[in-house]
Design an enzyme around this catalytic site. Structure first.
Site, PDB file in Angstrom:
ATOM      1  N   SER A   1     -13.770   0.914   8.908  1.00 48.00           N
ATOM      2  CA  SER A   1     -13.203   1.247   7.829  1.00 48.00           C
ATOM      3  C   SER A   1     -14.042   0.490   6.748  1.00 48.00           C
ATOM      4  CB  SER A   1     -11.621   0.652   8.039  1.00 48.00           C
ATOM      5  OG  SER A   1     -10.772   1.042   7.110  1.00 48.00           O
TER       6      SER A   1
ATOM      7  N   LYS B   1      -4.052  -1.431  15.376  1.00 47.36           N
ATOM      8  CA  LYS B   1      -3.551  -0.720  17.063  1.00 47.36           C
ATOM      9  C   LYS B   1      -5.080  -0.837  17.662  1.00 47.36           C
ATOM     10  CE  LYS B   1      -0.214   2.319  15.339  1.00 47.36           C
ATOM     11  NZ  LYS B   1      -0.559   2.633  13.547  1.00 47.36           N
TER      12      LYS B   1
ATOM     13  N   ASP C   1     -18.033   4.408  12.108  1.00 47.53           N
ATOM     14  CA  ASP C   1     -16.791   5.020  11.908  1.00 47.53           C
ATOM     15  C   ASP C   1     -16.434   2.784  12.166  1.00 47.53           C
ATOM     16  OD1 ASP C   1     -14.630   4.970  10.642  1.00 47.53           O
ATOM     17  OD2 ASP C   1     -14.672   6.614  11.995  1.00 47.53           O
TER      18      ASP C   1
ATOM     19  N   LYS D   1      -5.740  10.650   0.076  1.00 47.58           N
ATOM     20  CA  LYS D   1      -5.532   9.896   1.061  1.00 47.58           C
ATOM     21  C   LYS D   1      -6.818   9.291   0.380  1.00 47.58           C
ATOM     22  CE  LYS D   1      -7.059   7.130   4.862  1.00 47.58           C
ATOM     23  NZ  LYS D   1      -7.795   7.690   6.229  1.00 47.58           N
TER      24      LYS D   1
ATOM     25  N   VAL E   1      -5.609   0.435   2.644  1.00 47.23           N
ATOM     26  CA  VAL E   1      -5.447  -1.562   2.860  1.00 47.23           C
ATOM     27  C   VAL E   1      -6.605  -1.756   1.644  1.00 47.23           C
ATOM     28  CG1 VAL E   1      -6.129  -3.100   3.585  1.00 47.23           C
ATOM     29  CG2 VAL E   1      -3.834  -1.829   4.684  1.00 47.23           C
TER      30      VAL E   1
ATOM     31  N   ASP F   1     -11.526  -1.459   4.959  1.00 45.28           N
ATOM     32  CA  ASP F   1     -10.219  -2.106   4.698  1.00 45.28           C
ATOM     33  C   ASP F   1     -11.360  -3.602   4.891  1.00 45.28           C
ATOM     34  OD1 ASP F   1      -8.413   0.178   4.614  1.00 45.28           O
ATOM     35  OD2 ASP F   1      -7.340  -0.665   6.288  1.00 45.28           O
TER      36      ASP F   1
ATOM     37  N   GLU G   1       1.034  -1.176  -0.359  1.00 47.83           N
ATOM     38  CA  GLU G   1      -0.120   0.140  -0.077  1.00 47.83           C
ATOM     39  C   GLU G   1       1.208   1.343   0.431  1.00 47.83           C
ATOM     40  OE1 GLU G   1      -1.470   2.230   3.678  1.00 47.83           O
ATOM     41  OE2 GLU G   1      -1.315   0.341   4.368  1.00 47.83           O
TER      42      GLU G   1
HETATM   43  N1  PSU Z   1      -3.622   1.964  10.832  1.00 50.98           N
HETATM   44  C1  PSU Z   1      -2.232   1.830  10.642  1.00 50.98           C
HETATM   45  N2  PSU Z   1      -1.457   2.462  10.058  1.00 50.98           N
HETATM   46  C2  PSU Z   1      -1.638   3.130   8.776  1.00 50.98           C
HETATM   47  C3  PSU Z   1      -3.449   3.003   8.954  1.00 50.98           C
HETATM   48  C4  PSU Z   1      -4.123   1.923   9.404  1.00 50.98           C
HETATM   49  O1  PSU Z   1      -1.225   1.410  11.973  1.00 50.98           O
HETATM   50  O2  PSU Z   1      -0.833   3.269   8.168  1.00 50.98           O
HETATM   51  C5  PSU Z   1      -3.955   3.094   7.191  1.00 50.98           C
HETATM   52  C6  PSU Z   1      -3.983   2.006   6.409  1.00 50.98           C
HETATM   53  O3  PSU Z   1      -3.966   2.687   4.976  1.00 50.98           O
HETATM   54  C7  PSU Z   1      -5.470   2.173   6.161  1.00 50.98           C
HETATM   55  C8  PSU Z   1      -6.372   3.189   6.536  1.00 50.98           C
HETATM   56  O4  PSU Z   1      -5.821   0.921   5.260  1.00 50.98           O
HETATM   57  O5  PSU Z   1      -5.097   3.862   7.667  1.00 50.98           O
HETATM   58  C9  PSU Z   1      -7.559   2.925   7.286  1.00 50.98           C
HETATM   59  O6  PSU Z   1      -7.900   4.265   7.063  1.00 50.98           O
HETATM   60  P1  PSU Z   1      -9.364   4.535   7.717  1.00 50.98           P
HETATM   61  O7  PSU Z   1      -9.510   4.265   9.270  1.00 50.98           O
HETATM   62  O8  PSU Z   1     -10.243   5.440   7.293  1.00 50.98           O
HETATM   63  O9  PSU Z   1      -9.866   3.261   7.224  1.00 50.98           O
HETATM   64 MN    MN Z   2     -13.804   5.420   9.093  1.00 49.21          MN
END
Ligand code: PSU
Ligand code: MN
Length: 310
Positions: free
Chosen positions: A146, A165, A144, A92, A112, A148, A31
């Site tokens: 993701s 995390k 919220d 992003k 991701v 992903d 990624e």
């Molecule tokens: N979590 C991490 N490091 C990261 C990300 C998430 O520990 O760099 C990044 C990854 O690219 C992941 C994205 O796909 O954040 C998820 O963002 P969101 O929660 O907005 O979907």
């Molecule tokens: Mn989100």
């Protein structure tokens, strides 16, 4: 509209990656949000390069994904990698942003979610990342979750990560994956890792002893018609793991500040990540780099085993 022609014009697969795919050789997708938005310069560029090297050392071809001037890149040149690491003009890109970025000719760093979309377009069945997104704490209120997780659930792909995390609700993330039928595997462990630390207090579904076992499991899944992804969690090497108390305190502080500042939507994850780095004074960056490198090594080995086990 001719979809094949569209992809021919918009999907730019690096020749060595295409060659490996044509020959059934192992390829590892990577990624770029971690490069453009997840780490500071120059560590982001150094890590991106080192990760590609590790993939090669372990017998696979790296394919870092990203969108440059609307072109979907699968495998970046040295200049393109540098661009992703230094330009401030990179969005992003999650799934809902993807068509706009391509249609308008913008630059996008793949999360991701969109790295999975890109890997799917190119036919790459394995992606390495640091940490996957998931169900956020308080998602019962905020919704919220993701993207992903949805892309993982809907794509035949193995995603290798160091868990997630605890800025997220790890328990709810595991429940969500269970609902969507995504097996969560632990690499040489039954403990679900929590990115900076080896253990989250949650268990994975199954422990895998070696890359061959992962390959066997994955191909069994797909041959059974159980389409969709598999999450392979690989704990941070113990000598690099952070002190649980320190990291939890940093995360609590970050969550508090995000609430105060009313941070929401796509800003949430980058805000929390950079706050954690700030609070831990760079120690978390060191751990982050170590775990990504470790994931690249294991991911490449699994890609090699999957290519053999076809
Ligand atoms: N979590 C991490 N490091 C990261 C990300 C998430 O520990 O760099 C990044 C990854 O690219 C992941 C994205 O796909 O954040 C998820 O963002 P969101 O929660 O907005 O979907
Ligand atoms: Mn989100």
């Amino acid at each position: 509209m001719d979809k094949m022609k569209f992809l021919k014009d918009h999907l730019d697969i690096k020749p060595e990656v295409q060659e490996a795919l044509d020959q059934g050789k192992p390829v590892v997708a990577l990624e770029s949000t971690i490069i453009s938005h997840g780490m500071p310069y120059p560590q982001n560029l150094e890590t991106a390069k080192r990760v590609e090297e590790i993939v090669r050392e372990n017998g696979a071809i790296p394919a870092t994904t990203g969108i440059i001037n609307g072109k979907i890149k699968v495998g970046l040149s040295a200049e393109e990698l540098e661009f992703m690491a230094t330009s401030k003009d990179i969005i992003k890109c999650s799934t809902r942003d993807y068509p706009m970025i391509v249609a308008e000719g913008y630059n996008g760093a793949t999360t991701v979610a969109t790295s999975i979309v890109t890997a799917r377009l190119a036919g790459i069945p394995l992606l390495v990342t640091g940490g996957i997104g998931g169900v956020h704490r308080g998602a019962q209120e905020t919704f919220d979750i993701s993207r992903d997780l949805q892309e993982l659930a809907g794509t035949d792909i193995v995603v290798v990560c160091a868990g997630c995390k605890s800025i997220l609700d790890i328990g709810l993330t595991l429940e969500y994956l269970e609902t969507f039928g995504v097996p969560v595997l632990g690499y040489k462990t039954k403990d679900m890792p929590a990115f900076f630390t080896e253990k989250s207090g949650f268990q994975v579904d199954y422990a895998m002893e070696d890359p061959e076992e992962v390959a066997r499991m994955v191909h069994t899944k797909w041959n059974l018609g159980l389409d969709g992804g598999v999450l392979l969690t690989n704990p941070i090497p113990s000598e690099e793991a952070m002190d649980e108390k320190i990291i939890n305190k940093a995360i609590e502080e970050a969550l508090e500040e995000a609430k105060e500042k009313n941070i929401h939507g796509k800003e949430t994850t980058p805000f929390l990540l950079s706050k954690v780095v700030e609070v831990t004074g760079g120690n978390s960056l060191k751990a982050n780099i170590a775990l990504v490198e470790n994931n690249a090594r294991v991911g490449a080995q699994v890609a090699v085993a999957m290519a053999k086990n076809k």
